[in-house]
Design a protein around this motif. Sequence first.
Motif, PDB file in Angstrom:
ATOM      1  N   LEU A   1       0.821  -1.200   0.000  1.00 48.04           N
ATOM      2  CA  LEU A   1       0.000   0.000   0.000  1.00 48.04           C
ATOM      3  C   LEU A   1       0.860   1.256   0.000  1.00 48.04           C
ATOM      4  O   LEU A   1       0.496   2.269  -0.576  1.00 48.04           O
ATOM      5  CB  LEU A   1      -0.933  -0.005   1.222  1.00 48.04           C
ATOM      6  N   SER A   2       2.032   1.211   0.664  1.00 47.68           N
ATOM      7  CA  SER A   2       2.887   2.388   0.718  1.00 47.68           C
ATOM      8  C   SER A   2       3.423   2.751  -0.662  1.00 47.68           C
ATOM      9  O   SER A   2       3.699   3.919  -0.933  1.00 47.68           O
ATOM     10  CB  SER A   2       4.049   2.154   1.682  1.00 47.68           C
ATOM     11  N   PHE A   3       3.593   1.758  -1.529  1.00 47.05           N
ATOM     12  CA  PHE A   3       4.069   2.042  -2.879  1.00 47.05           C
ATOM     13  C   PHE A   3       3.025   2.823  -3.683  1.00 47.05           C
ATOM     14  O   PHE A   3       3.368   3.630  -4.541  1.00 47.05           O
ATOM     15  CB  PHE A   3       4.414   0.749  -3.609  1.00 47.05           C
ATOM     16  N   PHE A   4       1.758   2.569  -3.387  1.00 46.09           N
ATOM     17  CA  PHE A   4       0.693   3.220  -4.148  1.00 46.09           C
ATOM     18  C   PHE A   4       0.190   4.490  -3.472  1.00 46.09           C
ATOM     19  O   PHE A   4      -0.711   5.141  -3.996  1.00 46.09           O
ATOM     20  CB  PHE A   4      -0.479   2.253  -4.349  1.00 46.09           C
ATOM     21  N   ASP A   5       0.766   4.833  -2.316  1.00 42.75           N
ATOM     22  CA  ASP A   5       0.351   6.070  -1.660  1.00 42.75           C
ATOM     23  C   ASP A   5       0.701   7.296  -2.479  1.00 42.75           C
ATOM     24  O   ASP A   5       0.062   8.349  -2.347  1.00 42.75           O
ATOM     25  CB  ASP A   5       1.001   6.175  -0.268  1.00 42.75           C
ATOM     26  N   GLN A   6       1.738   7.202  -3.308  1.00 40.32           N
ATOM     27  CA  GLN A   6       2.151   8.350  -4.108  1.00 40.32           C
ATOM     28  C   GLN A   6       1.115   8.722  -5.171  1.00 40.32           C
ATOM     29  O   GLN A   6       1.138   9.836  -5.687  1.00 40.32           O
ATOM     30  CB  GLN A   6       3.478   8.052  -4.793  1.00 40.32           C
ATOM     31  N   PHE A   7       0.206   7.779  -5.479  1.00 41.06           N
ATOM     32  CA  PHE A   7      -0.810   8.050  -6.490  1.00 41.06           C
ATOM     33  C   PHE A   7      -2.112   8.554  -5.876  1.00 41.06           C
ATOM     34  O   PHE A   7      -3.058   8.850  -6.622  1.00 41.06           O
ATOM     35  CB  PHE A   7      -1.094   6.797  -7.303  1.00 41.06           C
ATOM     36  N   ALA A   8      -2.175   8.631  -4.560  1.00 42.02           N
ATOM     37  CA  ALA A   8      -3.377   9.144  -3.910  1.00 42.02           C
ATOM     38  C   ALA A   8      -3.460  10.652  -4.097  1.00 42.02           C
ATOM     39  O   ALA A   8      -2.465  11.367  -3.949  1.00 42.02           O
ATOM     40  CB  ALA A   8      -3.365   8.793  -2.423  1.00 42.02           C
ATOM     41  N   SER A   9      -4.646  11.130  -4.442  1.00 48.85           N
ATOM     42  CA  SER A   9      -4.825  12.565  -4.683  1.00 48.85           C
ATOM     43  C   SER A   9      -4.648  13.324  -3.378  1.00 48.85           C
ATOM     44  O   SER A   9      -5.349  13.058  -2.397  1.00 48.85           O
ATOM     45  CB  SER A   9      -6.212  12.826  -5.264  1.00 48.85           C
ATOM     46  N   PRO A  10      -3.711  14.261  -3.298  1.00 53.41           N
ATOM     47  CA  PRO A  10      -3.462  14.976  -2.036  1.00 53.41           C
ATOM     48  C   PRO A  10      -4.583  15.953  -1.726  1.00 53.41           C
ATOM     49  O   PRO A  10      -5.257  16.469  -2.618  1.00 53.41           O
ATOM     50  CB  PRO A  10      -2.136  15.710  -2.301  1.00 53.41           C
ATOM     51  N   SER A  11      -4.752  16.224  -0.456  1.00 52.85           N
ATOM     52  CA  SER A  11      -5.771  17.180  -0.025  1.00 52.85           C
ATOM     53  C   SER A  11      -5.273  17.904   1.218  1.00 52.85           C
ATOM     54  O   SER A  11      -4.455  17.378   1.980  1.00 52.85           O
ATOM     55  CB  SER A  11      -7.103  16.476   0.272  1.00 52.85           C
ATOM     56  N   LEU A  12      -5.761  19.103   1.408  1.00 55.42           N
ATOM     57  CA  LEU A  12      -5.411  19.925   2.560  1.00 55.42           C
ATOM     58  C   LEU A  12      -6.693  20.439   3.186  1.00 55.42           C
ATOM     59  O   LEU A  12      -7.453  21.164   2.537  1.00 55.42           O
ATOM     60  CB  LEU A  12      -4.506  21.088   2.145  1.00 55.42           C
ATOM     61  N   MET A  13      -6.949  19.995   4.421  1.00 59.62           N
ATOM     62  CA  MET A  13      -8.168  20.371   5.135  1.00 59.62           C
ATOM     63  C   MET A  13      -9.407  19.999   4.328  1.00 59.62           C
ATOM     64  O   MET A  13     -10.386  20.740   4.265  1.00 59.62           O
ATOM     65  CB  MET A  13      -8.168  21.875   5.445  1.00 59.62           C
ATOM     66  N   GLY A  14      -9.336  18.822   3.692  1.00 59.53           N
ATOM     67  CA  GLY A  14     -10.457  18.330   2.911  1.00 59.53           C
ATOM     68  C   GLY A  14     -10.589  18.930   1.536  1.00 59.53           C
ATOM     69  O   GLY A  14     -11.512  18.577   0.795  1.00 59.53           O
ATOM     70  N   ILE A  15      -9.680  19.826   1.147  1.00 62.92           N
ATOM     71  CA  ILE A  15      -9.731  20.474  -0.164  1.00 62.92           C
ATOM     72  C   ILE A  15      -8.746  19.775  -1.080  1.00 62.92           C
ATOM     73  O   ILE A  15      -7.548  19.700  -0.768  1.00 62.92           O
ATOM     74  CB  ILE A  15      -9.385  21.968  -0.059  1.00 62.92           C
ATOM     75  N   PRO A  16      -9.174  19.213  -2.218  1.00 67.32           N
ATOM     76  CA  PRO A  16      -8.225  18.531  -3.117  1.00 67.32           C
ATOM     77  C   PRO A  16      -7.247  19.522  -3.730  1.00 67.32           C
ATOM     78  O   PRO A  16      -7.618  20.621  -4.137  1.00 67.32           O
ATOM     79  CB  PRO A  16      -9.140  17.901  -4.183  1.00 67.32           C
ATOM     80  N   LEU A  17      -5.986  19.108  -3.807  1.00 67.96           N
ATOM     81  CA  LEU A  17      -4.926  19.963  -4.318  1.00 67.96           C
ATOM     82  C   LEU A  17      -4.573  19.652  -5.772  1.00 67.96           C
ATOM     83  O   LEU A  17      -3.588  20.183  -6.285  1.00 67.96           O
ATOM     84  CB  LEU A  17      -3.669  19.815  -3.452  1.00 67.96           C
ATOM     85  N   ILE A  18      -5.338  18.794  -6.416  1.00 72.37           N
ATOM     86  CA  ILE A  18      -5.011  18.418  -7.787  1.00 72.37           C
ATOM     87  C   ILE A  18      -5.165  19.612  -8.735  1.00 72.37           C
ATOM     88  O   ILE A  18      -4.442  19.727  -9.732  1.00 72.37           O
ATOM     89  CB  ILE A  18      -5.885  17.231  -8.243  1.00 72.37           C
ATOM     90  N   ILE A  19      -6.083  20.533  -8.418  1.00 78.91           N
ATOM     91  CA  ILE A  19      -6.248  21.715  -9.275  1.00 78.91           C
ATOM     92  C   ILE A  19      -5.003  22.586  -9.205  1.00 78.91           C
ATOM     93  O   ILE A  19      -4.521  23.106 -10.228  1.00 78.91           O
ATOM     94  CB  ILE A  19      -7.500  22.501  -8.850  1.00 78.91           C
ATOM     95  N   ILE A  20      -4.440  22.746  -8.010  1.00 81.52           N
ATOM     96  CA  ILE A  20      -3.212  23.527  -7.867  1.00 81.52           C
ATOM     97  C   ILE A  20      -2.062  22.840  -8.587  1.00 81.52           C
ATOM     98  O   ILE A  20      -1.222  23.488  -9.217  1.00 81.52           O
ATOM     99  CB  ILE A  20      -2.891  23.738  -6.379  1.00 81.52           C
ATOM    100  N   ALA A  21      -2.020  21.500  -8.497  1.00 76.61           N
ATOM    101  CA  ALA A  21      -0.957  20.749  -9.169  1.00 76.61           C
ATOM    102  C   ALA A  21      -1.043  20.903 -10.685  1.00 76.61           C
ATOM    103  O   ALA A  21      -0.031  20.842 -11.378  1.00 76.61           O
ATOM    104  CB  ALA A  21      -1.035  19.272  -8.782  1.00 76.61           C
ATOM    105  N   MET A  22      -2.248  21.108 -11.217  1.00 75.20           N
ATOM    106  CA  MET A  22      -2.412  21.299 -12.661  1.00 75.20           C
ATOM    107  C   MET A  22      -2.116  22.727 -13.093  1.00 75.20           C
ATOM    108  O   MET A  22      -1.649  22.959 -14.203  1.00 75.20           O
ATOM    109  CB  MET A  22      -3.832  20.923 -13.082  1.00 75.20           C
ATOM    110  N   MET A  23      -2.364  23.691 -12.222  1.00 75.28           N
ATOM    111  CA  MET A  23      -2.174  25.085 -12.582  1.00 75.28           C
ATOM    112  C   MET A  23      -0.748  25.566 -12.349  1.00 75.28           C
ATOM    113  O   MET A  23      -0.283  26.492 -13.015  1.00 75.28           O
ATOM    114  CB  MET A  23      -3.149  25.968 -11.783  1.00 75.28           C
ATOM    115  N   PHE A  24      -0.035  24.949 -11.421  1.00 72.38           N
ATOM    116  CA  PHE A  24       1.312  25.422 -11.089  1.00 72.38           C
ATOM    117  C   PHE A  24       2.288  25.329 -12.262  1.00 72.38           C
ATOM    118  O   PHE A  24       3.100  26.254 -12.449  1.00 72.38           O
ATOM    119  CB  PHE A  24       1.855  24.636  -9.891  1.00 72.38           C
ATOM    120  N   PRO A  25       2.281  24.249 -13.092  1.00 71.55           N
ATOM    121  CA  PRO A  25       3.247  24.205 -14.198  1.00 71.55           C
ATOM    122  C   PRO A  25       3.141  25.370 -15.163  1.00 71.55           C
ATOM    123  O   PRO A  25       4.140  25.761 -15.775  1.00 71.55           O
ATOM    124  CB  PRO A  25       2.914  22.874 -14.901  1.00 71.55           C
ATOM    125  N   ALA A  26       1.950  25.956 -15.312  1.00 69.31           N
ATOM    126  CA  ALA A  26       1.803  27.090 -16.229  1.00 69.31           C
ATOM    127  C   ALA A  26       2.611  28.295 -15.772  1.00 69.31           C
ATOM    128  O   ALA A  26       3.005  29.137 -16.590  1.00 69.31           O
ATOM    129  CB  ALA A  26       0.332  27.465 -16.364  1.00 69.31           C
TER     130      ALA A  26
END
Length: 227
Positions: A3-28
Motif C-alpha cells: 500500500l505504501s508504494f501506491f500512496d504516491q498516487f493518492a490525490s493529495p488534499s489539505l483540510m479536505g480540499i483537493p490539491l489536484i487543481i493547484i498541481a495542474m495550474m502550477f506548471p503554467a
Amino acid sequence: MNLSFFDQFASPSLMGIPLIIIAMMFPALLLIHQDNRWITNRLSTIQSWLLHMITKQLMIPLNKKGHKWSLILMSLMMLLLTINLLGLLPYTFTPTTQLSMNMALALPLWMATLLTGLRNQPSISLGHLLPEGTPTPLIPALILIETTSLLIRPLALGVRLTANLTAGHLLIQLISTATIALLPIMPTVSILTSLILLLLTMLEIAVAMIQAYVFVLLLSLYLQENI
C-alpha cells in the motif's frame, strides 16, 4: 508495504480540499511569457523555437481547417509535458497518473473530433466504419468491429498515459527502496542498483515527454480523419 508504494498516487488534499487543481495550474507559472520587447532572452527563444517546431510537425498532416486546432493541441501538449516532468521530482504529485483526469482530457477532445467530422462530412466519417470492397457477409461483423474500435479510442488514450506513468513511478520507487535497503548490507550491490536507478530515471524523463507527444499526436490523427 504494497500500500505504501501506491500512496504516491493518492490525490493529495489539505483540510479536505483537493490539491489536484493547484498541481495542474502550477506548471503554467513556469512557462516563459512573451513581452513587448524586440530582443528576448535565450530561454524565451528556445521555448518559441520548440513550440514552432512541434506545431509544424503536428499540423503538416492536417489541412487548413485543422490548423484551427493548433492552439488547443499545443496547450494540451505543454500541460501534459510540464505535469509529467514535474511529477518526477521528489515529494510531488503527478495528476496524469489519475485515470479520471486523463479520461476527462481524452473523452471531450475525441468527441469534439468525431462531432466535427459528423457535422462537416458525415458520409466520409461514417465511411470509415466500412472499408471499400468488403464482402457482403462480413459487413455486419466489420461494422461492429470498427464501431467498437472507434468507441474505445478515448479509453486507449487515457489508459496508455496512465499506465506508462504509473509503471515508471512504481519502478523508480521499488528500485530506490532496494538501493536504500541494500546500502548497509551490500554496498557494492547498492551502488550498482543506484546506477540502474539513474538510467531508469533518464528513461522515465524520456517517457514523460514521449507520452505527452503521443497523446496529442493521436488526437491530431483522429482529427485528420474527420476534416
